[in-house]
Design a protein around this motif. Structure first.
Motif, PDB file in Angstrom:
ATOM      1  N   GLY A   1       0.810  -1.207   0.000  1.00  0.00           N
ATOM      2  CA  GLY A   1       0.000   0.000   0.000  1.00  0.00           C
ATOM      3  C   GLY A   1       0.845   1.259   0.000  1.00  0.00           C
ATOM      4  O   GLY A   1       2.040   1.231   0.290  1.00  0.00           O
ATOM      5  N   PRO A   2       0.217   2.389  -0.299  1.00  0.00           N
ATOM      6  CA  PRO A   2       0.952   3.650  -0.408  1.00  0.00           C
ATOM      7  C   PRO A   2       1.246   4.271   0.948  1.00  0.00           C
ATOM      8  O   PRO A   2       0.642   3.921   1.956  1.00  0.00           O
ATOM      9  CB  PRO A   2      -0.013   4.519  -1.205  1.00  0.00           C
ATOM     10  N   THR A   3       2.164   5.207   0.950  1.00  0.00           N
ATOM     11  CA  THR A   3       2.480   5.976   2.143  1.00  0.00           C
ATOM     12  C   THR A   3       1.931   7.393   1.994  1.00  0.00           C
ATOM     13  O   THR A   3       1.472   7.790   0.920  1.00  0.00           O
ATOM     14  CB  THR A   3       4.000   6.058   2.354  1.00  0.00           C
ATOM     15  N   GLU A   4       1.991   8.151   3.078  1.00  0.00           N
ATOM     16  CA  GLU A   4       1.570   9.547   3.011  1.00  0.00           C
ATOM     17  C   GLU A   4       2.383  10.299   1.956  1.00  0.00           C
ATOM     18  O   GLU A   4       1.850  11.115   1.204  1.00  0.00           O
ATOM     19  CB  GLU A   4       1.752  10.213   4.378  1.00  0.00           C
ATOM     20  N   LYS A   5       3.665  10.016   1.896  1.00  0.00           N
ATOM     21  CA  LYS A   5       4.534  10.660   0.907  1.00  0.00           C
ATOM     22  C   LYS A   5       4.100  10.322  -0.507  1.00  0.00           C
ATOM     23  O   LYS A   5       4.078  11.186  -1.387  1.00  0.00           O
ATOM     24  CB  LYS A   5       5.984  10.224   1.134  1.00  0.00           C
ATOM     25  N   ASP A   6       3.730   9.044  -0.743  1.00  0.00           N
ATOM     26  CA  ASP A   6       3.254   8.635  -2.066  1.00  0.00           C
ATOM     27  C   ASP A   6       2.031   9.450  -2.472  1.00  0.00           C
ATOM     28  O   ASP A   6       1.925   9.928  -3.608  1.00  0.00           O
ATOM     29  CB  ASP A   6       2.867   7.146  -2.073  1.00  0.00           C
ATOM     30  N   ALA A   7       1.082   9.587  -1.544  1.00  0.00           N
ATOM     31  CA  ALA A   7      -0.166  10.290  -1.831  1.00  0.00           C
ATOM     32  C   ALA A   7       0.086  11.749  -2.185  1.00  0.00           C
ATOM     33  O   ALA A   7      -0.448  12.276  -3.168  1.00  0.00           O
ATOM     34  CB  ALA A   7      -1.104  10.192  -0.626  1.00  0.00           C
ATOM     35  N   LYS A   8       0.916  12.415  -1.403  1.00  0.00           N
ATOM     36  CA  LYS A   8       1.196  13.831  -1.645  1.00  0.00           C
ATOM     37  C   LYS A   8       1.953  14.032  -2.949  1.00  0.00           C
ATOM     38  O   LYS A   8       1.647  14.939  -3.727  1.00  0.00           O
ATOM     39  CB  LYS A   8       1.986  14.402  -0.462  1.00  0.00           C
ATOM     40  N   LYS A   9       2.932  13.172  -3.206  1.00  0.00           N
ATOM     41  CA  LYS A   9       3.714  13.296  -4.433  1.00  0.00           C
ATOM     42  C   LYS A   9       2.861  13.045  -5.667  1.00  0.00           C
ATOM     43  O   LYS A   9       3.023  13.688  -6.704  1.00  0.00           O
ATOM     44  CB  LYS A   9       4.902  12.328  -4.403  1.00  0.00           C
ATOM     45  N   TYR A  10       1.926  12.090  -5.555  1.00  0.00           N
ATOM     46  CA  TYR A  10       1.069  11.772  -6.696  1.00  0.00           C
ATOM     47  C   TYR A  10       0.173  12.955  -7.059  1.00  0.00           C
ATOM     48  O   TYR A  10       0.085  13.353  -8.225  1.00  0.00           O
ATOM     49  CB  TYR A  10       0.203  10.549  -6.391  1.00  0.00           C
ATOM     50  N   VAL A  11      -0.503  13.516  -6.060  1.00  0.00           N
ATOM     51  CA  VAL A  11      -1.413  14.625  -6.325  1.00  0.00           C
ATOM     52  C   VAL A  11      -0.658  15.814  -6.911  1.00  0.00           C
ATOM     53  O   VAL A  11      -1.112  16.456  -7.869  1.00  0.00           O
ATOM     54  CB  VAL A  11      -2.160  15.028  -5.038  1.00  0.00           C
ATOM     55  N   LYS A  12       0.506  16.116  -6.368  1.00  0.00           N
ATOM     56  CA  LYS A  12       1.309  17.219  -6.910  1.00  0.00           C
ATOM     57  C   LYS A  12       1.758  16.914  -8.331  1.00  0.00           C
ATOM     58  O   LYS A  12       1.774  17.800  -9.205  1.00  0.00           O
ATOM     59  CB  LYS A  12       2.526  17.487  -6.035  1.00  0.00           C
ATOM     60  N   ALA A  13       2.109  15.656  -8.600  1.00  0.00           N
ATOM     61  CA  ALA A  13       2.573  15.284  -9.932  1.00  0.00           C
ATOM     62  C   ALA A  13       1.472  15.457 -10.977  1.00  0.00           C
ATOM     63  O   ALA A  13       1.728  15.894 -12.102  1.00  0.00           O
ATOM     64  CB  ALA A  13       3.074  13.846  -9.935  1.00  0.00           C
TER      65      ALA A  13
ATOM     66  N   VAL B   1       0.611  21.300  -2.196  1.00  0.00           N
ATOM     67  CA  VAL B   1       0.064  20.175  -1.444  1.00  0.00           C
ATOM     68  C   VAL B   1       0.475  20.340   0.013  1.00  0.00           C
ATOM     69  O   VAL B   1       1.663  20.465   0.316  1.00  0.00           O
ATOM     70  CB  VAL B   1       0.569  18.837  -2.009  1.00  0.00           C
ATOM     71  N   LYS B   2      -0.508  20.338   0.922  1.00  0.00           N
ATOM     72  CA  LYS B   2      -0.237  20.620   2.329  1.00  0.00           C
ATOM     73  C   LYS B   2       0.038  19.364   3.139  1.00  0.00           C
ATOM     74  O   LYS B   2       1.116  19.172   3.670  1.00  0.00           O
ATOM     75  CB  LYS B   2      -1.416  21.394   2.922  1.00  0.00           C
ATOM     76  N   ASN B   3      -0.933  18.519   3.288  1.00  0.00           N
ATOM     77  CA  ASN B   3      -0.749  17.325   4.104  1.00  0.00           C
ATOM     78  C   ASN B   3      -1.689  16.232   3.641  1.00  0.00           C
ATOM     79  O   ASN B   3      -2.547  16.452   2.788  1.00  0.00           O
ATOM     80  CB  ASN B   3      -0.967  17.638   5.591  1.00  0.00           C
ATOM     81  N   ALA B   4      -1.530  15.054   4.210  1.00  0.00           N
ATOM     82  CA  ALA B   4      -2.381  13.916   3.871  1.00  0.00           C
ATOM     83  C   ALA B   4      -2.652  13.111   5.132  1.00  0.00           C
ATOM     84  O   ALA B   4      -1.761  12.922   5.965  1.00  0.00           O
ATOM     85  CB  ALA B   4      -1.711  13.045   2.814  1.00  0.00           C
ATOM     86  N   SER B   5      -3.881  12.660   5.269  1.00  0.00           N
ATOM     87  CA  SER B   5      -4.248  11.838   6.430  1.00  0.00           C
ATOM     88  C   SER B   5      -4.800  10.501   5.948  1.00  0.00           C
ATOM     89  O   SER B   5      -5.588  10.443   4.999  1.00  0.00           O
ATOM     90  CB  SER B   5      -5.278  12.561   7.293  1.00  0.00           C
ATOM     91  N   LYS B   6      -4.377   9.435   6.603  1.00  0.00           N
ATOM     92  CA  LYS B   6      -4.759   8.099   6.184  1.00  0.00           C
ATOM     93  C   LYS B   6      -6.237   7.851   6.460  1.00  0.00           C
ATOM     94  O   LYS B   6      -6.783   8.307   7.463  1.00  0.00           O
ATOM     95  CB  LYS B   6      -3.919   7.047   6.905  1.00  0.00           C
ATOM     96  N   THR B   7      -6.875   7.109   5.531  1.00  0.00           N
ATOM     97  CA  THR B   7      -8.293   6.783   5.668  1.00  0.00           C
ATOM     98  C   THR B   7      -8.470   5.281   5.868  1.00  0.00           C
ATOM     99  O   THR B   7      -7.540   4.499   5.674  1.00  0.00           O
ATOM    100  CB  THR B   7      -9.061   7.242   4.418  1.00  0.00           C
ATOM    101  N   GLU B   8      -9.687   4.883   6.230  1.00  0.00           N
ATOM    102  CA  GLU B   8      -9.946   3.493   6.564  1.00  0.00           C
ATOM    103  C   GLU B   8      -9.727   2.536   5.401  1.00  0.00           C
ATOM    104  O   GLU B   8      -9.481   1.349   5.613  1.00  0.00           O
ATOM    105  CB  GLU B   8     -11.377   3.345   7.085  1.00  0.00           C
TER     106      GLU B   8
ATOM    107  N   GLY C   1      -7.317   2.499   3.405  1.00  0.00           N
ATOM    108  CA  GLY C   1      -5.897   2.358   3.100  1.00  0.00           C
ATOM    109  C   GLY C   1      -5.336   3.466   2.240  1.00  0.00           C
ATOM    110  O   GLY C   1      -4.131   3.496   1.959  1.00  0.00           O
ATOM    111  N   GLY C   2      -6.206   4.386   1.815  1.00  0.00           N
ATOM    112  CA  GLY C   2      -5.751   5.521   1.027  1.00  0.00           C
ATOM    113  C   GLY C   2      -5.509   6.735   1.901  1.00  0.00           C
ATOM    114  O   GLY C   2      -5.342   6.621   3.124  1.00  0.00           O
ATOM    115  N   TYR C   3      -5.518   7.915   1.282  1.00  0.00           N
ATOM    116  CA  TYR C   3      -5.255   9.156   2.011  1.00  0.00           C
ATOM    117  C   TYR C   3      -6.142  10.273   1.490  1.00  0.00           C
ATOM    118  O   TYR C   3      -6.418  10.350   0.283  1.00  0.00           O
ATOM    119  CB  TYR C   3      -3.787   9.575   1.849  1.00  0.00           C
ATOM    120  N   ASP C   4      -6.580  11.129   2.395  1.00  0.00           N
ATOM    121  CA  ASP C   4      -7.208  12.383   2.020  1.00  0.00           C
ATOM    122  C   ASP C   4      -6.109  13.435   1.964  1.00  0.00           C
ATOM    123  O   ASP C   4      -5.431  13.693   2.968  1.00  0.00           O
ATOM    124  CB  ASP C   4      -8.278  12.788   3.035  1.00  0.00           C
ATOM    125  N   VAL C   5      -5.927  14.015   0.788  1.00  0.00           N
ATOM    126  CA  VAL C   5      -4.834  14.958   0.560  1.00  0.00           C
ATOM    127  C   VAL C   5      -5.390  16.381   0.487  1.00  0.00           C
ATOM    128  O   VAL C   5      -6.339  16.649  -0.255  1.00  0.00           O
ATOM    129  CB  VAL C   5      -4.090  14.626  -0.748  1.00  0.00           C
TER     130      VAL C   5
END
Length: 226
Positions: free
Chosen positions: A29-41, A109-116, A118-122
């Motif tokens: 599964g992804p990490t918080e860093k993965d989620a933030k980098k993806y959205v910015k990309a 991109v500010k921050n990301a919080s993990k959701t139930e 397994g993903g993240y709200d960015v």
């Protein structure tokens, strides 16, 4: 003529929908860093044609980033040109404007919080670009100029009048990019989650779906001044 820039605004706001980009993550599964980098990309690719190449998109080959962005812009220009009967020259002016408008966008991109799931709200902060500031005034002033006298009103054909207004429109739009102004920053929350890879043996694919991406696109450009 107002239909032209209203159509342009709607397409600009929906532009992110055209970037239905997916990225693969490991089985863990992804990490918080993965989620933030993806959205910015995703935003970087759309707005500048380049992005952090540590992010892998499933439908963008390395080296084809600009081609992907150009294809998106071509689609926008084609739709606007067809609906508004733009000439080839006007379409090229609009293409140049769209390209520069995207490059002028501001976001972070500010921050990301993990959701139930397994993903993240960015959380993304966007300063909407005031693309239409003063455009209505410029068009109205041109109309007043063209109809100031009876002689002026009948001296131009409908095609000439439309061409003059279109030129005025592009002049006003481009003026706003010379010294860009932005509305106050707004925060948008988008979900980065599992998009595919549910079949046994297939790689899990995480990303932002079209509904979430539309939230980003709707904030990049302000409708103020329309």
């Amino acid at each position: 003529m107002k239909r032209l820039y209203k159509t342009a605004a709607a397409l600009l706001a929906a532009a992110v929908l055209m970037t239905s980009l997916l990225t693969g993550c490991g089985a863990s599964g992804p990490t918080e860093k993965d989620a933030k980098k993806y959205v910015k990309a995703v935003l970087d690719l759309m707005c500048t044609g380049d992005y952090d190449h540590s992010v892998t998109f499933s439908d963008v080959e390395e080296g084809d980033e600009q081609a992907s962005r150009n294809a998106m812009i071509d689609s926008i220009v084609s739709s606007v040109a067809e609906e508004n009967d733009l000439t080839q020259e006007q379409s090229e002016k609009f293409r140049e404007y769209i390209t520069q408008a995207f490059a002028t966008c501001r976001y972070s991109v500010k921050n990301a919080s993990k959701t139930e799931d397994g993903g993240y709200d960015v959380v993304v902060s966007i300063e909407p670009l005031l693309v239409f500031d003063g455009v209505s005034d410029a068009l109205n002033a041109k109309i007043d100029e063209m109809t100031a006298t009876e002689e002026a009103a009948v001296s131009m054909s409908k095609e000439e009048q439309r061409a003059a207004l279109t030129d005025t429109l592009f002049e006003a739009l481009n003026k706003n990019l010379e010294a860009p102004r932005y509305a106050p920053a707004e925060e948008v929350v988008v979900h980065y989650g599992l998009l595919g890879g549910s079949e046994e043996g297939s790689e899990e694919v995480y990303g932002v779906d079209e509904e979430a991406a539309s939230l980003l696109g709707a904030k990049l450009f302000s409708s103020e001044g329309m």
